[in-house]
Scaffold this active site. Sequence first.
Site, PDB file in Angstrom:
ATOM      1  N   GLN A  75      33.701  27.710  35.828  1.00 43.91           N
ATOM      2  CA  GLN A  75      32.682  28.089  34.852  1.00 43.91           C
ATOM      3  C   GLN A  75      31.852  26.870  34.442  1.00 43.91           C
ATOM      4  OE1 GLN A  75      32.057  31.324  33.315  1.00 43.91           O
ATOM      5  NE2 GLN A  75      30.222  30.160  32.825  1.00 43.91           N
TER       6      GLN A  75
ATOM      7  N   CYS B 159      29.971  31.789  28.419  1.00 45.10           N
ATOM      8  CA  CYS B 159      30.585  32.105  29.722  1.00 45.10           C
ATOM      9  C   CYS B 159      30.740  33.609  29.935  1.00 45.10           C
ATOM     10  CB  CYS B 159      31.925  31.387  29.858  1.00 45.10           C
ATOM     11  SG  CYS B 159      33.161  31.927  28.665  1.00 45.10           S
TER      12      CYS B 159
ATOM     13  N   ARG C  86      43.803  32.985  38.882  1.00 42.09           N
ATOM     14  CA  ARG C  86      43.548  33.087  37.431  1.00 42.09           C
ATOM     15  C   ARG C  86      44.877  33.465  36.788  1.00 42.09           C
ATOM     16  NH1 ARG C  86      38.791  36.044  34.104  1.00 42.09           N
ATOM     17  NH2 ARG C  86      37.886  34.070  34.734  1.00 42.09           N
TER      18      ARG C  86
ATOM     19  N   HIS D 264      38.797  25.935  32.662  1.00 41.00           N
ATOM     20  CA  HIS D 264      37.959  26.890  33.408  1.00 41.00           C
ATOM     21  C   HIS D 264      36.920  26.067  34.186  1.00 41.00           C
ATOM     22  CE1 HIS D 264      36.397  30.580  34.681  1.00 41.00           C
ATOM     23  NE2 HIS D 264      35.969  31.114  33.558  1.00 41.00           N
TER      24      HIS D 264
ATOM     25  N   ARG E 180      27.650  31.065  38.742  1.00 41.25           N
ATOM     26  CA  ARG E 180      29.062  31.085  39.156  1.00 41.25           C
ATOM     27  C   ARG E 180      29.134  31.260  40.674  1.00 41.25           C
ATOM     28  NH1 ARG E 180      33.098  32.550  35.622  1.00 41.25           N
ATOM     29  NH2 ARG E 180      34.398  31.923  37.379  1.00 41.25           N
TER      30      ARG E 180
ATOM     31  N   ASP F 115      32.138  30.456  22.780  1.00 39.68           N
ATOM     32  CA  ASP F 115      33.028  31.315  23.545  1.00 39.68           C
ATOM     33  C   ASP F 115      33.776  32.192  22.535  1.00 39.68           C
ATOM     34  OD1 ASP F 115      34.551  32.434  25.598  1.00 39.68           O
ATOM     35  OD2 ASP F 115      35.903  30.720  25.807  1.00 39.68           O
TER      36      ASP F 115
HETATM   37  N1  NVA Z   1      38.162  31.602  26.755  1.00 37.19           N
HETATM   38  C1  NVA Z   1      37.995  32.860  27.432  1.00 37.19           C
HETATM   39  C2  NVA Z   1      37.114  32.714  28.617  1.00 37.19           C
HETATM   40  C3  NVA Z   1      36.863  33.973  29.392  1.00 37.19           C
HETATM   41  C4  NVA Z   1      36.040  33.752  30.619  1.00 37.19           C
HETATM   42  C5  NVA Z   1      39.362  33.390  27.836  1.00 37.19           C
HETATM   43  O1  NVA Z   1      40.191  32.596  28.286  1.00 37.19           O
HETATM   44  O2  NVA Z   1      39.599  34.587  27.698  1.00 37.19           O
HETATM   45  N1   CP Z   2      33.259  33.877  32.553  1.00 37.37           N
HETATM   46  C1   CP Z   2      34.242  34.460  33.260  1.00 37.37           C
HETATM   47  O1   CP Z   2      35.129  33.796  33.817  1.00 37.37           O
HETATM   48  O2   CP Z   2      34.131  35.808  33.341  1.00 37.37           O
HETATM   49  P1   CP Z   2      35.224  36.823  33.889  1.00 37.37           P
HETATM   50  O3   CP Z   2      36.382  36.787  32.938  1.00 37.37           O
HETATM   51  O4   CP Z   2      34.530  38.146  33.907  1.00 37.37           O
HETATM   52  O5   CP Z   2      35.650  36.396  35.259  1.00 37.37           O
END
Ligand code: NVA
Ligand code: CP
Length: 300
Positions: free
Chosen positions: A132, A259, A102, A129, A287, A219
């Site tokens: 997800q 998500c 990540r 993502h 997930r 989101d």
């Molecule tokens: N769009 C959000 C998704 C978090 C799972 C982010 O990138 O923070």
């Molecule tokens: N939806 C998601 O990826 O959650 P986290 O940021 O908690 O991993």
Amino acid sequence: MKHLLKLSDLTKKEILSLLNLADQLKYEHKHGIPHSLLKGKTLGMIFQKSSTRTRVSFEAGMYQLGGYAMFLSSNDLQIGRGEPVEDTARTLSRYIDGIMIRTFEQKEVESLAEYGNIPVINGLTDFAHPCQVLADLMTVREYKNRLDGLKLCYIGDGNNMANSLTVGGLKVGMKVSLAIPKGYEPDEKVLAFAESHSDFELLHEPMVAATNADVVITDVWASMGMEKEQEQRIADFKGYQVNRELMAVAKPDAMVMHCLPAHREEEITTEIFEKHAKEIFDEAENRLHAQKAVLVKLMG
Ligand code: NVA
Ligand code: CP
């Protein structure tokens, strides 16, 4: 399939095959049927951003598959002191069997895959993502028994979720309708892919996008790394909210997904969030199952 970097790398057949395996692994998990398909295998998990769901579901998933997951915070790795990702990839390839990462830039994930010789899984970048969205598609199919022909509506920021939902939704035959404020549109490559589909529309009117939708998804307005823009975004995203008025134009049995984490009263009202909490937390649960399918396909 050697990696999971972004959904545009996968065919419809590959996506559906992952969803089928995810359903099977979920069934086995619920019925206590052991599936030690990754016995002796190790997954390294590199995190340059926070995570609840991704971290815990990958770690639990590896354990359930008989393998081991190693949490690697970028603050502790030499990567945090500037060691190139190319060298990290070649080093980790000598020790472990797969990497979940990540991070911010998609390029970093692609470089890990290019320089290492083990599977790489994108656990979220600013661009995509994919894990997800596999879980999201799995959840829609559980509730609606199909994907083909359903209308997916996404309201909000043209971010990683918008990019992956657009590609994933169109690949499996859904109609994708986005309502995104001007200046926050999805990635150009995603739009180039999407605009060749007659079932795609990019709009600026949430009520139009949500009309007759089978699934409504939103989101956060400010993703991780964009916290400094929070105030500006609150102003720019006004009206791009999943609320009672918006849901009134969707199909009466429309699902709502998120998500998570969610910012109540920003992109979604508390009322709608709680009304659809079962779907949202089934989505979070999935997930685990969807990623176990990815791990088995790539590392099994
Ligand atoms: N769009 C959000 C998704 C978090 C799972 C982010 O990138 O923070
Ligand atoms: N939806 C998601 O990826 O959650 P986290 O940021 O908690 O991993």
